[in-house]
Design a protein around this motif. Structure first.
Motif, short mmCIF file in Angstrom:
data_model
loop_
_atom_site.label_atom_id
_atom_site.label_comp_id
_atom_site.label_asym_id
_atom_site.label_seq_id
_atom_site.Cartn_x
_atom_site.Cartn_y
_atom_site.Cartn_z
N TYR A 40 0.82 -1.22 0.00
CA TYR A 40 0.00 0.00 0.00
C TYR A 40 0.85 1.26 0.00
O TYR A 40 0.57 2.20 -0.75
CB TYR A 40 -0.94 0.00 1.22
N ASP A 41 1.88 1.30 0.84
CA ASP A 41 2.68 2.51 0.99
C ASP A 41 3.72 2.63 -0.12
O ASP A 41 4.92 2.77 0.14
CB ASP A 41 3.37 2.53 2.36
N ILE A 42 3.25 2.56 -1.35
CA ILE A 42 4.13 2.72 -2.51
C ILE A 42 3.46 3.67 -3.49
O ILE A 42 2.27 3.98 -3.35
CB ILE A 42 4.43 1.36 -3.19
N THR A 43 4.17 4.11 -4.46
CA THR A 43 3.61 5.03 -5.46
C THR A 43 2.86 4.25 -6.54
O THR A 43 3.08 3.04 -6.73
CB THR A 43 4.73 5.86 -6.11
N ASP A 44 2.01 4.96 -7.28
CA ASP A 44 1.27 4.32 -8.37
C ASP A 44 2.21 3.82 -9.47
O ASP A 44 1.88 2.88 -10.20
CB ASP A 44 0.26 5.30 -8.97
N ALA A 45 3.38 4.46 -9.59
CA ALA A 45 4.34 4.02 -10.61
C ALA A 45 4.84 2.60 -10.34
O ALA A 45 5.26 1.90 -11.27
CB ALA A 45 5.52 5.00 -10.66
N GLU A 46 4.78 2.19 -9.09
CA GLU A 46 5.24 0.85 -8.73
C GLU A 46 4.12 -0.19 -8.81
O GLU A 46 4.36 -1.37 -8.57
CB GLU A 46 5.80 0.85 -7.30
N ARG A 47 2.92 0.24 -9.18
CA ARG A 47 1.78 -0.67 -9.29
C ARG A 47 1.49 -0.96 -10.77
O ARG A 47 1.78 -0.14 -11.65
CB ARG A 47 0.54 -0.06 -8.64
N VAL A 95 -3.71 -0.25 -9.90
CA VAL A 95 -4.10 1.17 -9.80
C VAL A 95 -5.62 1.29 -9.90
O VAL A 95 -6.26 2.02 -9.12
CB VAL A 95 -3.41 2.01 -10.90
N ARG A 119 -8.31 2.57 -6.99
CA ARG A 119 -9.26 3.67 -7.25
C ARG A 119 -10.69 3.23 -6.97
O ARG A 119 -11.48 4.01 -6.42
CB ARG A 119 -9.12 4.14 -8.70
#
Length: 455
Positions: A201-208, A213, A217
């Motif tokens: 969870y505590d990661i950026t959308d770029a890593e998903r 993503v 949402r």
């Protein structure tokens, strides 16, 4: 001669009547023994209400500051506190015990005093009946190892609010029945949840991935819609907690991922585990009153209990949700067998069970009854254990047939509207207990005889 014949005829008639009555008594006694044998070993649901009977508009049955602060696990044994708990939370009629005799000795000349004395006698009698049940819970929880079958039997009829968090953890298999290991296991599982949140969870959308993503949402959209009539769930921090729980669960269960409706299933756990730290009505709670550590522990408990619950019904949330479709079909067959007029009317009007019952199975009735009754309903759910999916069919049949007479008078459009907005807003524990009692009886009759449901 005629008199002699008449006397003999009278004697024969008396003897026949006596034999008939004796046979009738014998059949009645045998039937009674059969029923007693049927119910032997399990307390009949609906006789004792552990939850508070309260006005759903004014209070919540989940927790009371007076009860929970003075009736903690450490001081639950004092008789004075025990009586206070029962007087506040149990309303039933019973024979007065010795304490009511003391009330009789109080002299009074007014009818008001007489009424007060009668009320006191009734309350005292309720204490004598329900104190024994509460003491069974305490005894069951006090040993070094809890006997799960006994705990399930007690929990089926409702769990005292102050014990509910601990009992739910144990019934779901999240916390071990061995008291020596319990704290260590909880500590380890809570740390494991923190690691999962940090990793997923505590990661950026770029890593998903794009799929992850979109799933996040969708969860973010659904969280504000969760239990909209309870203001507590509109708090931003509560919605963030739900978001973390749901997203972490979905990532770790890729066979199903997130499905709308799972957000509702997390709410009873969140409220019950928060009740260990917050007092009063759920409408007055603020999650900001808790430390970050406590919030994290509550989230972890919700996550693991949600996981345990869904492990037993994962095909309810995989592609096309085949588990729910199978149970909806069983519900239709059960209604046809139990109440043919309703079944026939719904079929004639072209109403499909999937049009209303799919949501019932998807959200486990959370959207159909007042939220203050949900935890009482879930006491029974969790007590059923692995047998829950099949037992849901009987609960939902009992729930639907509560309005049997009403449904037979409605056409298709009226039935759809009625079943989507059922008049349960003023329900109390009494109505819910009736539904559960009826479900138990039908389950006893039909579940072990599946051929009864065959076409």
């Amino acid at each position: 001669m005629n008199n002699s014949s008449s006397n003999r005829e009278e004697d024969r008639r008396k003897e026949t009547n006596s034999t008939s009555l004796s046979s009738l008594d014998s059949r009645f006694n045998q039937t009674l023994r059969n029923v007693q044998q049927l119910l032997k070993g399990r307390s009949f649901p609906g006789k004792v209400l552990i939850s508070r009977r309260s006005d759903p508009l004014n209070d919540s049955s989940l927790r009371s500051p007076d009860i929970d602060r003075r009736f903690s696990d450490k001081d639950a044994g004092t008789s004075e506190q025990h009586d206070d708990f029962v007087e506040d939370d149990i309303q039933s009629n019973s024979k007065p015990n010795a304490n009511s005799t003391v009330n009789k000795s109080r002299s009074s000349s007014s009818s008001v005093d007489d009424t007060s004395r009668e009320s006191q006698k009734s309350t005292t009698g309720a204490r004598a009946t329900d104190s024994a049940r509460l003491m069974k819970f305490k005894k069951s929880m006090s040993g070094p190892t809890i006997i799960l079958d006994k705990l399930r039997e007690l929990a089926w009829n409702g769990v005292p609010p102050y014990l509910r968090p601990t009992i739910w953890r144990i019934l779901l298999g999240y916390a071990p029945p061995n008291s020596d290991r319990r704290e260590g296991v909880l500590r380890r599982k809570r740390l494991e949840y923190l690691d999962c949140v940090a990793q997923y969870y505590d990661i950026t959308d770029a890593e998903r991935t794009d799929e992850e993503v979109n799933m996040l949402r969708q969860i973010a959209v659904d969280c504000p819609r969760t239990v909209p009539d309870v203001s507590f769930f509109q708090q931003a921090e509560v919605q963030k907690s739900l978001e973390r729980i749901l997203y972490t669960w979905a990532i770790r269960h890729p066979a199903s991922g997130y499905v709308q409706g799972i957000n509702d299933l997390a709410t009873p756990f969140l409220v019950v585990f928060l009740s260990e730290y917050l007092e009063g009505s759920v409408d007055n709670w603020s999650i900001l009153d808790l430390s970050r550590e406590k919030i994290s522990n509550i989230e972890a408990d919700c996550y693991w209990c949600l996981s345990k619950l869904l492990d037993g019904m994962q095909d309810h949330y995989t592609f096309a949700q085949p588990g729910i479709q199978r149970l909806v079909f069983k519900l239709k067959e059960l209604i046809r067998r139990i109440d043919e007029p309703v079944s026939k009317h719904m079929e004639e009007q072209g109403l499909e069970f999937l049009q209303f019952a799919f949501r019932w199975f998807n959200c486990l009735l959370i959207r159909e009854i007042p939220f203050h009754l949900v935890t009482r309903l879930w006491d029974t759910y969790l007590a059923e254990g692995d047998a829950l999916p099949d037992f849901l069919v009987y609960i939902f049949a009992s729930f639907l047939l509560t309005w049997s007479d009403k449904l037979q008078k409605l056409d298709f459009q009226e039935m759809v509207m009625f079943l989507q907005h059922l008049p349960t807003q003023n329900w109390t524990d009494v109505e819910l207990e009736m539904v559960l009692s009826q479900a138990y009886m039908w389950h006893t009759m039909f579940n072990s005889s599946p051929s009864h449901l065959a076409s």
